[in-house]
Write an enzyme that holds these catalytic residues in place. Structure first.
Site, PDB file in Angstrom:
ATOM      1  N   ARG A  23       0.824  -1.223   0.000  1.00 11.05           N
ATOM      2  CA  ARG A  23       0.000   0.000   0.000  1.00 11.05           C
ATOM      3  C   ARG A  23       0.853   1.266   0.000  1.00 11.05           C
ATOM      4  NH1 ARG A  23      -5.555  -0.880   1.959  1.00 11.05           N
ATOM      5  NH2 ARG A  23      -6.126  -2.697   0.735  1.00 11.05           N
ATOM      6  N   ARG A  27      -3.427   6.480   1.183  1.00  9.89           N
ATOM      7  CA  ARG A  27      -3.976   7.703   1.790  1.00  9.89           C
ATOM      8  C   ARG A  27      -3.046   8.405   2.761  1.00  9.89           C
ATOM      9  NH1 ARG A  27      -9.365   4.633   3.305  1.00  9.89           N
ATOM     10  NH2 ARG A  27      -7.726   3.059   3.364  1.00  9.89           N
ATOM     11  N   ARG A  36      -6.423  11.160  -5.975  1.00 10.75           N
ATOM     12  CA  ARG A  36      -7.677  10.441  -5.771  1.00 10.75           C
ATOM     13  C   ARG A  36      -8.858  11.410  -5.873  1.00 10.75           C
ATOM     14  NH1 ARG A  36     -11.156   9.081  -1.612  1.00 10.75           N
ATOM     15  NH2 ARG A  36     -11.547   6.870  -1.184  1.00 10.75           N
ATOM     16  N   ASP A  73      -6.841  -3.046  -7.448  1.00 13.97           N
ATOM     17  CA  ASP A  73      -7.364  -3.698  -6.244  1.00 13.97           C
ATOM     18  C   ASP A  73      -7.705  -5.148  -6.559  1.00 13.97           C
ATOM     19  OD1 ASP A  73      -8.280  -2.825  -3.367  1.00 13.97           O
ATOM     20  OD2 ASP A  73      -9.735  -4.298  -4.077  1.00 13.97           O
ATOM     21  N   TYR A 150     -14.793 -12.340  -0.126  1.00 19.34           N
ATOM     22  CA  TYR A 150     -15.522 -11.086  -0.386  1.00 19.34           C
ATOM     23  C   TYR A 150     -16.730 -11.325  -1.289  1.00 19.34           C
ATOM     24  CZ  TYR A 150     -11.713  -8.472   1.767  1.00 19.34           C
ATOM     25  OH  TYR A 150     -10.807  -7.979   2.669  1.00 19.34           O
TER      26      TYR A 150
HETATM   27  O1  CP3 Z   1      -0.091  -2.205  -2.338  1.00 16.50           O
HETATM   28  C1  CP3 Z   1      -0.409  -1.313  -3.154  1.00 16.50           C
HETATM   29  O2  CP3 Z   1      -0.149  -0.104  -2.979  1.00 16.50           O
HETATM   30  C2  CP3 Z   1      -1.069  -1.726  -4.449  1.00 16.50           C
HETATM   31  C3  CP3 Z   1      -2.466  -1.494  -4.558  1.00 16.50           C
HETATM   32  C4  CP3 Z   1      -3.386  -2.354  -3.709  1.00 16.50           C
HETATM   33  C5  CP3 Z   1      -4.583  -1.856  -3.154  1.00 16.50           C
HETATM   34  N1  CP3 Z   1      -5.258  -2.887  -2.597  1.00 16.50           N
HETATM   35  C6  CP3 Z   1      -5.031  -0.458  -3.202  1.00 16.50           C
HETATM   36  C7  CP3 Z   1      -6.095  -0.019  -2.286  1.00 16.50           C
HETATM   37  C8  CP3 Z   1      -3.314  -3.712  -3.396  1.00 16.50           C
HETATM   38  C9  CP3 Z   1      -2.203  -4.709  -3.681  1.00 16.50           C
HETATM   39  C10 CP3 Z   1      -4.514  -4.043  -2.705  1.00 16.50           C
HETATM   40  C11 CP3 Z   1      -4.817  -5.404  -2.253  1.00 16.50           C
HETATM   41  C12 CP3 Z   1      -6.057  -5.645  -1.517  1.00 16.50           C
HETATM   42  N2  CP3 Z   1      -7.255  -5.031  -1.666  1.00 16.50           N
HETATM   43  C13 CP3 Z   1      -6.187  -6.659  -0.560  1.00 16.50           C
HETATM   44  C14 CP3 Z   1      -5.110  -7.647  -0.182  1.00 16.50           C
HETATM   45  C15 CP3 Z   1      -4.094  -7.050   0.719  1.00 16.50           C
HETATM   46  C16 CP3 Z   1      -4.596  -6.653   2.059  1.00 16.50           C
HETATM   47  O3  CP3 Z   1      -4.624  -5.449   2.331  1.00 16.50           O
HETATM   48  O4  CP3 Z   1      -4.979  -7.555   2.853  1.00 16.50           O
HETATM   49  C17 CP3 Z   1      -7.496  -6.615  -0.084  1.00 16.50           C
HETATM   50  C18 CP3 Z   1      -8.089  -7.517   0.982  1.00 16.50           C
HETATM   51  C19 CP3 Z   1      -8.181  -5.590  -0.790  1.00 16.50           C
HETATM   52  C20 CP3 Z   1      -9.601  -5.207  -0.689  1.00 16.50           C
HETATM   53  C21 CP3 Z   1      -9.746  -3.820  -0.233  1.00 16.50           C
HETATM   54  N3  CP3 Z   1      -9.442  -2.709  -0.997  1.00 16.50           N
HETATM   55  C22 CP3 Z   1     -10.193  -3.380   1.019  1.00 16.50           C
HETATM   56  C23 CP3 Z   1     -10.608  -4.290   2.163  1.00 16.50           C
HETATM   57  C24 CP3 Z   1     -10.173  -1.994   0.990  1.00 16.50           C
HETATM   58  C25 CP3 Z   1     -10.713  -1.047   2.031  1.00 16.50           C
HETATM   59  C26 CP3 Z   1      -9.815  -0.895   3.175  1.00 16.50           C
HETATM   60  C27 CP3 Z   1      -9.208   0.470   3.177  1.00 16.50           C
HETATM   61  O5  CP3 Z   1      -7.989   0.556   3.395  1.00 16.50           O
HETATM   62  O6  CP3 Z   1      -9.963   1.424   2.981  1.00 16.50           O
HETATM   63  C28 CP3 Z   1      -9.646  -1.589  -0.263  1.00 16.50           C
HETATM   64  C29 CP3 Z   1      -9.397  -0.205  -0.707  1.00 16.50           C
HETATM   65  C30 CP3 Z   1      -8.024   0.121  -1.185  1.00 16.50           C
HETATM   66  N4  CP3 Z   1      -7.260  -0.660  -2.015  1.00 16.50           N
HETATM   67  C31 CP3 Z   1      -7.331   1.318  -0.925  1.00 16.50           C
HETATM   68  C32 CP3 Z   1      -6.115   1.250  -1.628  1.00 16.50           C
HETATM   69  C33 CP3 Z   1      -5.044   2.302  -1.733  1.00 16.50           C
HETATM   70  C34 CP3 Z   1      -7.859   2.494  -0.128  1.00 16.50           C
HETATM   71  C35 CP3 Z   1      -8.778   3.194  -1.067  1.00 16.50           C
HETATM   72  C36 CP3 Z   1      -8.941   4.650  -0.855  1.00 16.50           C
HETATM   73  O7  CP3 Z   1      -8.172   5.461  -1.441  1.00 16.50           O
HETATM   74  O8  CP3 Z   1      -9.886   5.016  -0.161  1.00 16.50           O
END
Ligand code: CP3
Length: 342
Positions: A23, A27, A36, A73, A150
């Protein structure tokens, strides 16, 4: 000169471990929040190839990480298969649910996923042109089990209860979904590789809730199938597997799946993992992401301890899970300095 991450993945022990962060585009960075906002929302950002490439590059410019991870994602694949997907601010993802054979039958054929996922491949192409020549580009997908949790529950769950229930009550529906996701993931990652991804990572965030035979069948076996298929199509492509919170399940995971590296969460100690996991392959990890919030001498001490524990074999430094929005960007720099100072 081969890129440092590729050298570590090939099994080389380096004097300084290469570093990137789960990540890393997120944010906690003001420049991410600005882009964003320009995109409108998170999903629009994922599907806007220029802006997705821009946020991928931001942490590379700011910190000079050794790898960039494609900004996307794991839930885009279910969306490409026909699931409804949206994000609720402050709560997380929501999806339409799959609860029976009808729901499974309504998924789109795998050969149609690119209609939705083409912008992601375009992001990869832009990045492979624009990244500094020493930076490795990592593509990724969710592992079938984690994505299925999910799709079945329609949201993130603490114990993955709905997915476990479907596994027990309608095993043929559950296994059908795992099979579809395994095949779709092979196609999705294969296209990322063709577009320029140099490494792929399989995120199995909820692997830790699978025990015994279920871990073998639904975490290890799909990871093996995906890894083998990708390596058959793209000889030499390195694969990082992340069966998060697998505990003893980390032992032998690389050998059994053919993965080149196992990413470790911070519930296992680096000393334990050096002895039991790094003996077989490169490891990645595993600083607790809370240090990016709290900082201080603890951050430096823990970073040094992890580097020291893994110094005898191939290691890519990373966090044990994604950096959180409340992290201090200065702590990221402190971590990098502590890794590179030695
Ligand atoms: O690592 C990176 O920077 C690459 C991009 C990436 C994202 N999500 C961007 C993201 C990767 C590799 C993921 C993987 C992901 N997404 C996983 C597996 C890894 C982990 O974290 O366990 C999972 C379970 C998801 C599903 C997901 N996406 C969730 C549960 C959420 C919400 C949680 C949160 O942090 O708000 C997301 C959103 C998400 N994916 C964000 C980002 C940068 C936040 C989105 C935002 O800008 O609001």
């Amino acid at each position: 000169m081969t890129k440092t991450i590729l050298r570590a993945l090939a099994g080389e022990t380096l004097p300084t471990p290469p570093i990137w962060m789960m990540r890393q585009a997120g944010r906690y960075l003001p420049e991410y929040r600005a882009t964003r906002a320009e995109a409108g929302d998170f999903l629009s950002l994922c599907y806007n190839s220029d802006l997705a490439a821009e946020v991928t590059l931001q942490p590379i410019r700011r910190y000079g990480f050794d790898a960039a991870i494609l900004f996307a994602d794991i839930l885009l694949l279910p969306q490409a298969l026909g699931a409804d997907l949206w994000f609720v601010t402050g709560e997380g993802p929501r999806l339409s649910t799959i609860t029976d054979a009808d729901g499974l039958a309504q998924l789109k054929p795998i050969d149609e996923i690119d209609e939705v996922l083409n912008p992601i491949y375009e992001t990869v192409r832009i990045l492979s042109r624009e990244l500094p020549k020493e930076t490795t580009l990592i593509g990724f997908a969710g592992a079938p089990w984690t994505v299925a949790t999910y799709m079945i529950a329609g949201r993130g769950t603490k114990d993955q209860g709905p997915a476990h229930a479907l596994m027990q009550e309608q095993p043929e529906v559950f296994e059908g979904l795992i099979n579809i996701l395994t095949k779709a993931t092979i196609e999705y990652l294969s296209k990322q590789i063709e577009a320029g991804a140099e490494v792929v990572k399989i995120f199995d965030s909820w692997a830790g809730s699978l025990k015994g035979d279920a871990f073998t069948k639904y975490a290890l076996e799909p990871a093996r199938e995906i890894t083998q298929a990708l390596k058959a199509r793209h000889p030499g492509i390195p694969v990082i597997a992340f069966p998060r919170e697998a505990g003893n399940g980390y032992i032998g995971f690389a050998k059994a799946t053919g993965a080149d590296c196992v990413a470790l969460d911070n519930s296992v100690s680096a000393e334990w993992a050096a002895e039991h996991v790094q003996v077989d392959s490169c490891v990645q990890g595993n600083l607790a992401s809370s240090h990016m919030v709290t900082g201080g001498q603890d951050l430096v001490d823990e970073t040094r301890r992890i580097c020291k524990a893994f110094a005898g074999g191939p290691h890519i430094f990373n966090l044990g899970h994604g950096i959180t929005p409340d992290a201090d960007p200065d702590n990221v720099q402190r971590m990098i300095d502590a890794v590179r100072e030695a």
